[in-house]
Design a protein around this motif. Structure first.
Motif, PDB file in Angstrom:
ATOM      1  N   LYS A   6       0.767  -1.263  -0.132  1.00 14.85           N
ATOM      2  CA  LYS A   6       0.085   0.069   0.130  1.00 14.85           C
ATOM      3  C   LYS A   6       0.963   1.226  -0.208  1.00 14.85           C
ATOM      4  O   LYS A   6       0.357   2.238  -0.278  1.00 14.85           O
ATOM      5  N   ASP A   7       2.082   1.105   0.533  1.00 18.27           N
ATOM      6  CA  ASP A   7       3.133   2.287   0.447  1.00 18.27           C
ATOM      7  C   ASP A   7       3.955   2.751  -0.775  1.00 18.27           C
ATOM      8  O   ASP A   7       4.369   3.455  -0.993  1.00 18.27           O
ATOM      9  N   ILE A   8       3.701   1.848  -1.903  1.00 16.46           N
ATOM     10  CA  ILE A   8       4.440   1.939  -2.963  1.00 16.46           C
ATOM     11  C   ILE A   8       3.843   2.840  -3.912  1.00 16.46           C
ATOM     12  O   ILE A   8       2.742   3.125  -4.108  1.00 16.46           O
ATOM     13  N   THR A   9       5.015   3.703  -4.292  1.00 22.97           N
ATOM     14  CA  THR A   9       4.496   4.867  -5.024  1.00 22.97           C
ATOM     15  C   THR A   9       5.220   4.935  -6.597  1.00 22.97           C
ATOM     16  O   THR A   9       6.259   4.243  -6.623  1.00 22.97           O
ATOM     17  N   ALA A  10       4.846   5.513  -7.571  1.00 21.04           N
ATOM     18  CA  ALA A  10       5.247   5.329  -8.862  1.00 21.04           C
ATOM     19  C   ALA A  10       4.960   6.722  -9.443  1.00 21.04           C
ATOM     20  O   ALA A  10       3.905   7.145  -9.340  1.00 21.04           O
ATOM     21  N   ILE A  11       6.047   7.111 -10.193  1.00 17.69           N
ATOM     22  CA  ILE A  11       5.817   8.185 -11.089  1.00 17.69           C
ATOM     23  C   ILE A  11       6.072   7.660 -12.589  1.00 17.69           C
ATOM     24  O   ILE A  11       6.829   7.144 -12.835  1.00 17.69           O
ATOM     25  N   VAL A  12       4.872   8.256 -13.618  1.00 23.62           N
ATOM     26  CA  VAL A  12       4.983   7.967 -14.775  1.00 23.62           C
ATOM     27  C   VAL A  12       5.367   9.412 -15.385  1.00 23.62           C
ATOM     28  O   VAL A  12       4.826  10.276 -15.247  1.00 23.62           O
ATOM     29  N   ILE A  13       6.409   9.399 -16.230  1.00 25.27           N
ATOM     30  CA  ILE A  13       6.622  10.624 -16.994  1.00 25.27           C
ATOM     31  C   ILE A  13       6.206  10.526 -18.391  1.00 25.27           C
ATOM     32  O   ILE A  13       6.459   9.570 -19.266  1.00 25.27           O
ATOM     33  N   GLY A  14       4.924  11.189 -18.561  1.00 20.83           N
ATOM     34  CA  GLY A  14       4.430  11.108 -19.806  1.00 20.83           C
ATOM     35  C   GLY A  14       3.115  10.268 -19.992  1.00 20.83           C
ATOM     36  O   GLY A  14       2.974   9.311 -19.316  1.00 20.83           O
ATOM     37  N   ALA A  15       2.023  11.098 -20.625  1.00 20.05           N
ATOM     38  CA  ALA A  15       0.932  10.703 -20.546  1.00 20.05           C
ATOM     39  C   ALA A  15       0.395  10.167 -21.757  1.00 20.05           C
ATOM     40  O   ALA A  15      -0.817  10.189 -22.435  1.00 20.05           O
ATOM     41  N   GLY A  16       1.135   9.631 -22.462  1.00 22.26           N
ATOM     42  CA  GLY A  16       0.717   8.796 -23.759  1.00 22.26           C
ATOM     43  C   GLY A  16       0.184   7.541 -23.467  1.00 22.26           C
ATOM     44  O   GLY A  16      -0.127   7.232 -22.370  1.00 22.26           O
ATOM     45  N   ILE A  17      -0.467   6.817 -24.420  1.00 25.60           N
ATOM     46  CA  ILE A  17      -1.323   5.731 -24.162  1.00 25.60           C
ATOM     47  C   ILE A  17      -0.525   4.734 -23.681  1.00 25.60           C
ATOM     48  O   ILE A  17      -1.286   3.845 -22.722  1.00 25.60           O
ATOM     49  N   ALA A  18       0.847   4.549 -23.821  1.00 28.19           N
ATOM     50  CA  ALA A  18       1.472   3.399 -22.901  1.00 28.19           C
ATOM     51  C   ALA A  18       1.707   4.090 -21.330  1.00 28.19           C
ATOM     52  O   ALA A  18       1.670   2.870 -20.732  1.00 28.19           O
ATOM     53  N   GLY A  19       1.860   5.221 -21.057  1.00 27.59           N
ATOM     54  CA  GLY A  19       1.759   5.739 -19.912  1.00 27.59           C
ATOM     55  C   GLY A  19       0.585   5.455 -19.149  1.00 27.59           C
ATOM     56  O   GLY A  19       0.388   5.298 -17.992  1.00 27.59           O
ATOM     57  N   LEU A  20      -0.400   5.682 -19.983  1.00 28.40           N
ATOM     58  CA  LEU A  20      -1.855   5.527 -19.444  1.00 28.40           C
ATOM     59  C   LEU A  20      -1.933   4.236 -18.905  1.00 28.40           C
ATOM     60  O   LEU A  20      -2.565   3.723 -18.046  1.00 28.40           O
ATOM     61  N   SER A  21      -1.452   3.285 -20.095  1.00 27.43           N
ATOM     62  CA  SER A  21      -1.838   1.765 -19.765  1.00 27.43           C
ATOM     63  C   SER A  21      -0.848   1.393 -18.539  1.00 27.43           C
ATOM     64  O   SER A  21      -1.541   0.731 -17.596  1.00 27.43           O
ATOM     65  N   SER A  22       0.408   1.795 -18.265  1.00 26.40           N
ATOM     66  CA  SER A  22       1.158   1.400 -17.338  1.00 26.40           C
ATOM     67  C   SER A  22       0.238   2.140 -15.842  1.00 26.40           C
ATOM     68  O   SER A  22       0.250   1.356 -14.802  1.00 26.40           O
ATOM     69  N   ALA A  23       0.065   3.193 -15.989  1.00 21.68           N
ATOM     70  CA  ALA A  23      -0.516   3.936 -14.758  1.00 21.68           C
ATOM     71  C   ALA A  23      -1.887   3.080 -14.325  1.00 21.68           C
ATOM     72  O   ALA A  23      -1.939   2.682 -13.149  1.00 21.68           O
TER      73      ALA A  23
END
Length: 492
Positions: A6-23
């Motif tokens: 529950k404490d793990i955090t992630a930053i995605v650089i870029g909101a392209g569709i691959a970034g959205l998919s990962s998020a």
């Protein structure tokens, strides 16, 4: 340091569709995800532009494998985002300079009839080619497209072992054009199937015959059109991400990334355990990730780019459909100019996408919204103003001649997207649409892996990394990346 899930955090650089998919995938596993995007909206190249009653999807125009979107939208078992699409009966209309014309249909029997009637291509040739394309898909899909090529466990599964026993059928070391010339009687049929190399920005006269897998995506699974336009794919993914608690920060340029211990520090103030780069890797290596990714990549050749005109046309053309291709008379010369002379050919293949054929409110009544694209070289110091003006004139001459009317007299609105603008707006290295080209026989193995071997917690997704560009592969890139993260961080 050990984290509770529950404490793990992630930053995605870029909101392209691959970034959205990962998020979406990480958020569904309970990770706290923040997406940083330099533009003021999501979607990356999947943009939209509207003016005077004309609406245009400014980036991708072909939609295949919709199940990859459907899976993301129901990943948490909820149907809380509406996304609808239709399968196309006619996949595309094709035109040649000598007056030859044919329509590619989803019905394979009709398709074979059309090849025989219009190009005198025997049906058995089409049957054999499509069967081979299907075999290539079955061999490569679970190995090359759904898993990392850079993880040992990929090669230890029985499915991978079986695929490797059949690897000779993939034709990695054979040339795409050469193989197609052996398969077909009519050079126009060869040109028809060579065009699929452009789906990932490659040269059919250099690329591996493995790319002959691409037609199976269209003729094996079908081509589709989202009822609200291509941009609605990004809209739906963004909505799902919001529902899952993903935080978006738009108009946020990532200028600096540091690593302290096992934590990543972005722009000096935002920390995370996981960092996913959805930027073009070559651009990231020269920018915020310069201390983490080498910018000296061997055998790196950018893919082709594109010059796109968005024309508001004041009449309708019944001979045109959603997807239309006007072929060049000398395909080899066209690609020689693009990849070796770094210029747009004076007789370019012209692709015209008219979404108002399916979504009538994309243009005023009695009008059409033309997305007119030609293959272009990546940015390499050319005189773009001169090249663009010449290309515009050549496009108008070509299409006007084939349709029997002066198209310039029907243009009421014009907007354009150039390789230089693609570079500046999307961060694509040298304006390349698909990252690196697949002209090298080992291109699949030379692409940036979905993870960093030297920096724990650093990952990559998008069209410039494995497995490649285009809507389905970008969505799969997000899946491969998050599958690796799930293993690394025990997100089960």
């Amino acid at each position: 340091m050990t984290h509770q899930k529950k404490d793990i955090t992630a930053i995605v650089i870029g909101a392209g569709i691959a970034g959205l998919s990962s998020a979406i995938r990480l958020a569904a596993k309970g990770v706290h995800v923040t997406v940083l995007e330099q533009q003021d909206t999501y979607g990356g190249k999947m943009g939209v532009w509207e003016q005077d009653g004309y609406r245009y999807d400014t980036g991708p125009s072909l939609f295949t494998m919709p199940q990859y979107v459907d899976e993301l939208l129901t990943i948490d078992g909820k149907n809380d985002v509406t996304f609808e699409y239709d399968e196309l009966e006619n996949i595309g209309n094709y035109f040649w300079e000598d007056g030859t014309q044919m329509t590619a249909t989803k019905d394979v029997e009709q398709l074979k009839d059309e090849f025989l009637k219009q190009l005198s291509e025997p049906k058995e040739n089409i049957d054999a080619y499509l069967a081979d394309s299907k075999i290539k898909f079955e061999i490569t899909n679970h190995v090359f497209l759904e898993k990392s090529l850079h993880k040992l466990k990929t090669y230890l599964s029985w499915g991978t072992v079986k695929s490797f026993f059949r690897l000779s059928k993939v034709d990695i070391f054979k040339n795409m054009n050469a193989q197609n010339e052996l398969r077909f009687n009519n050079p126009k049929t060869v040109q028809f199937f060579n065009r699929y190399a452009t789906y990932n920005g490659s040269n059919p006269y250099q690329a591996s015959a493995t790319l002959n897998v691409i037609p199976h995506y269209e003729f094996g699974f079908g081509a589709f059109f989202p009822k609200k336009g291509i941009r609605s794919i990004a809209d739906a993914l963004y909505q799902k991400a919001i529902h899952l608690g993903v935080i978006f920060q738009f108009s946020t340029q990532v200028s600096k990334v540091e690593k302290i211990g096992e934590r990543y520090i972005v722009n000096g103030d935002t920390e995370s355990d996981i960092l996913i780069c959805n930027m073009d890797v070559a651009s990231a290596a020269k920018g915020p990730l310069k201390n983490f990714v080498s910018s000296k990549r061997k055998k790196y050749e950018p893919s082709s780019s594109a010059l796109i005109f968005y024309w508001g046309i004041d009449r309708e053309f019944k001979e045109l459909d959603l997807h239309n291709i006007f072929f060049s008379s000398d395909y080899m010369k066209e690609f020689e100019n693009i990849f070796h002379n770094r210029k747009i050919d004076n007789d370019p293949t012209v692709y015209i996408h008219i979404s108002s054929k399916c979504k009538v409110d994309d243009a005023p009544v009695g009008c059409e919204n033309w997305f007119v694209m030609v293959n272009a070289p990546y940015v390499a110091g050319q005189d773009w103003e001169k090249m663009i003006n010449e290309a515009r004139e050549n496009i108008l001459i070509k299409v006007s001649k084939r349709l029997g009317t002066d198209i310039s007299r029907h243009i009421r609105l014009e907007h354009k997207l150039t390789p230089e603008l693609i570079q500046s707006k999307t961060g694509s290295y040298k304006g390349a649409l698909y990252g690196s080209s697949s002209n090298d026989r080992m291109a699949a193995f030379l692409r940036q892996p979905n993870f960093s071997s030297g920096h724990k917690g650093l990952y990559f997704c998008g069209g410039s990394v494995h497995p490649g560009g285009g809507i389905p592969l970008c969505l799969l890139s997000g899946k491969i990346t998050t599958d690796i993260i799930a293993h690394d961080f025990k997100l089960y």
